[in-house]
Scaffold this active site. Structure first.
Site, PDB file in Angstrom:
ATOM      1  N   ARG A 116     -13.030   1.029  -4.634  1.00  0.00           N
ATOM      2  CA  ARG A 116     -12.480   0.992  -3.278  1.00  0.00           C
ATOM      3  C   ARG A 116     -11.738   2.286  -2.966  1.00  0.00           C
ATOM      4  O   ARG A 116     -11.684   2.722  -1.823  1.00  0.00           O
ATOM      5  CB  ARG A 116     -11.531  -0.211  -3.145  1.00  0.00           C
ATOM      6  CG  ARG A 116     -11.089  -0.483  -1.722  1.00  0.00           C
ATOM      7  CD  ARG A 116     -10.165  -1.691  -1.652  1.00  0.00           C
ATOM      8  NE  ARG A 116     -10.003  -2.154  -0.290  1.00  0.00           N
ATOM      9  CZ  ARG A 116      -9.105  -1.673   0.557  1.00  0.00           C
ATOM     10  NH1 ARG A 116      -8.301  -0.700   0.173  1.00  0.00           N
ATOM     11  NH2 ARG A 116      -9.018  -2.156   1.780  1.00  0.00           N
ATOM     12  N   CYS A 165       0.837  -1.203   0.000  1.00  0.00           N
ATOM     13  CA  CYS A 165       0.000   0.000   0.000  1.00  0.00           C
ATOM     14  C   CYS A 165       0.872   1.253   0.000  1.00  0.00           C
ATOM     15  O   CYS A 165       1.859   1.339   0.728  1.00  0.00           O
ATOM     16  CB  CYS A 165      -0.902  -0.001   1.231  1.00  0.00           C
ATOM     17  SG  CYS A 165      -2.086   1.358   1.259  1.00  0.00           S
TER      18      CYS A 165
END
Length: 488
Positions: A404, A308
């Site tokens: 998302r 991430c």
């Protein structure tokens, strides 16, 4: 507000250690079970992430058999995701209450297709779809030497001397019947010979082989599925509920947004009894908002994952230990639970996450290299690796996860994740064994007999960079890799 801009300090896993305490419990004796909700219990506090290189049906089945839970990712069509859930639910049962069946007029091809699709070795045959009276059974032995698959099932099925049992037969009783008659499948019928269930020797063997499995009240493995906040979310949820999903995960990068809160509320109003996990968040305020909207469990973690890049691309996030503690402190007030999602590199980080207030942890990178993950296998410099990517990577967003990150309308993406590779590790069972073993050891050091004691009683100490260096192997050259310690 202005004066408090820099009032907080954030800590993560490498900033803290747990303080050892007097112990009267051995690691092998600790209780690792946890109730995430009143109807969702795990035997180990480990959940595989709903990522398209981590969890599909194979991973979900393996995780449930180990006592954990798998979340089927949403980067697929509604029908495909529902089918993945159905595969998990049908993979293992004590008693199959709604078994597949065919009629004598079906072709052998239909039986072959059904058995191949669901990896089953036989199908009960009923007189018709209305009466459903048992008239035979067809197994892979019946198909072994057949070349004409257009033949009717009635011409090849076993119909003489069928061995059956009555509804209510226990697994122990069924095992004796199966052994006595040297058969693998035992149809259950009522007093009118209507098919009401099925018990297989494979399911009995699995009960013995995996005694710690996480199962629902019907003896089926439990499974979760991720959904987003798109226009078809309610349609997706409906199909997943019809497939008997045990928990829905509303999976977004920023759970403290109005669209997510509205979606949680809508699902809760439509399905009052459905288990709902929602996230991701990193603050007490966000936790409270999701709980008030209807979430049973809150997923915590903004930017800690190995793949991430949210914290460096957007400049936003809260170090994970602090986020877990803050969110858990709020969740406790409402009698709810949290899941620590991301940032876990070693088994000791699991112990820290649970001691900081988590009821379970969600893992991505630690499981992505296992046999059961759907990521592609590749060879690099003579070693096997599996592809692992963040759901915020360009490739994942192109496949379907753009909502998302609230970029479903964008023609160009601003990624918040990367694509990479992780060493191949073999069966997930081995990885989970090491992770759970480390957790057991940590609980033994802390004197915690169960996870509740670990959450309530364990104490942390902050350490310096020198303390972290001292914690890892140092002043030697590692000559043989340990199964639970690898520095990438």
């Amino acid at each position: 507000m202005w004066e408090s801009k820099f009032s907080k300090e954030g800590l993560t896993f490498d900033d803290v250690l747990l303080v050892p305490a007097k112990s009267e419990v051995l690691p092998r004796d600790v209780d690792l079970s946890v109730e995430l909700t009143k109807t969702l219990k795990l035997n180990i506090p480990v959940i595989s992430a709903g990522m398209d290189t981590v969890t599909e049906s194979a991973m979900a089945i393996a995780m449930a058999r180990q006592g954990g839970l798998g979340i089927i990712h949403k980067n697929m069509s509604i029908e495909q995701q529902a089918e993945q859930v159905d595969k998990v639910k049908r993979s293992e049962r004590g008693v199959i209450t709604n078994p597949f069946f065919l009629t004598p007029d079906h072709q052998v091809f239909d039986a072959e297709h059904l058995m191949g699709k669901y990896r089953i070795s036989g199908v009960p045959i009923v007189n018709n779809e209305e009466d459903q009276k048992l008239v035979g059974i067809i197994t892979n032995r019946d198909l072994r030497f057949i070349s004409d698959y257009s033949m009717k099932i009635s011409d090849v099925m076993t119909k003489e001397e069928l061995v059956t049992a009555s509804v209510g037969t226990t697994l122990d009783e069924a095992e004796k019947i199966l052994q006595k008659h040297k058969i693998e499948k035992l149809p259950l019928v009522d007093d009118q010979n209507k098919l009401k269930g099925l018990i297989t020797i494979k399911d009995i063997e699995k009960v013995i082989e995996f005694p710690n499995s996480s199962k629902d009240i019907h003896g089926r493995l439990i499974v979760g599925a991720a959904v987003g906040v798109t226009g078809d979310t309610m349609t997706r949820v409906k199909k997943l509920v019809e497939a008997n999903v045990d928990v829905i995960v509303i999976d977004t990068a920023h759970g403290h947004s109005q669209g997510v809160l509205n979606t949680v509320t809508k699902i809760r109003e439509t399905y009052p009894e459905l288990n709902i996990i929602a996230g991701n968040v990193a603050t007490a305020e966000a936790t409270r908002a999701l709980i008030e909207a209807g979430a049973d469990v809150v997923k915590v973690g903004i930017g800690p994952g190995s793949i991430c890049t949210t914290r460096v691309v957007a400049g936003v996030g809260v170090p994970q230990i602090t986020a877990i503690y803050d969110c858990a402190t709020e969740a406790r007030k409402h009698g709810k639970t949290i899941i620590a999602d991301g940032g876990i590199k070693f088994s000791g980080d699991i112990t820290k996450a649970l001691a900081a207030g988590g009821h379970a942890v969600m893992l991505g990178s630690l499981l992505a290299g296992t046999s059961e993950s759907p990521g592609e296998t590749e060879i690099y410099q003579g070693r096997r690796f599996k592809v692992y990517r963040g759901m915020g990577s360009v490739a994942a967003m192109e496949k379907g996860s753009k909502d998302r990150y609230f970029q479903e309308e964008n023609k160009k993406f601003v990624p918040e994740g990367i694509e990479g590779r992780t060493p191949y590790k073999g069966p997930v069972e081995e990885t989970v064994y090491q992770l759970v073993g480390g957790l057991r050891s940590g609980m033994g050091y802390c004197g915690s007999k169960d996870l509740r004691a670990l959450r309530e009683e364990a104490q942390f100490i902050r350490m310096t960079g020198a303390g972290l260096r001292e914690s890892h192997p140092h002043d030697v050259q590692i000559t043989k890799e340990s199964p639970n310690y690898t520095i990438s």
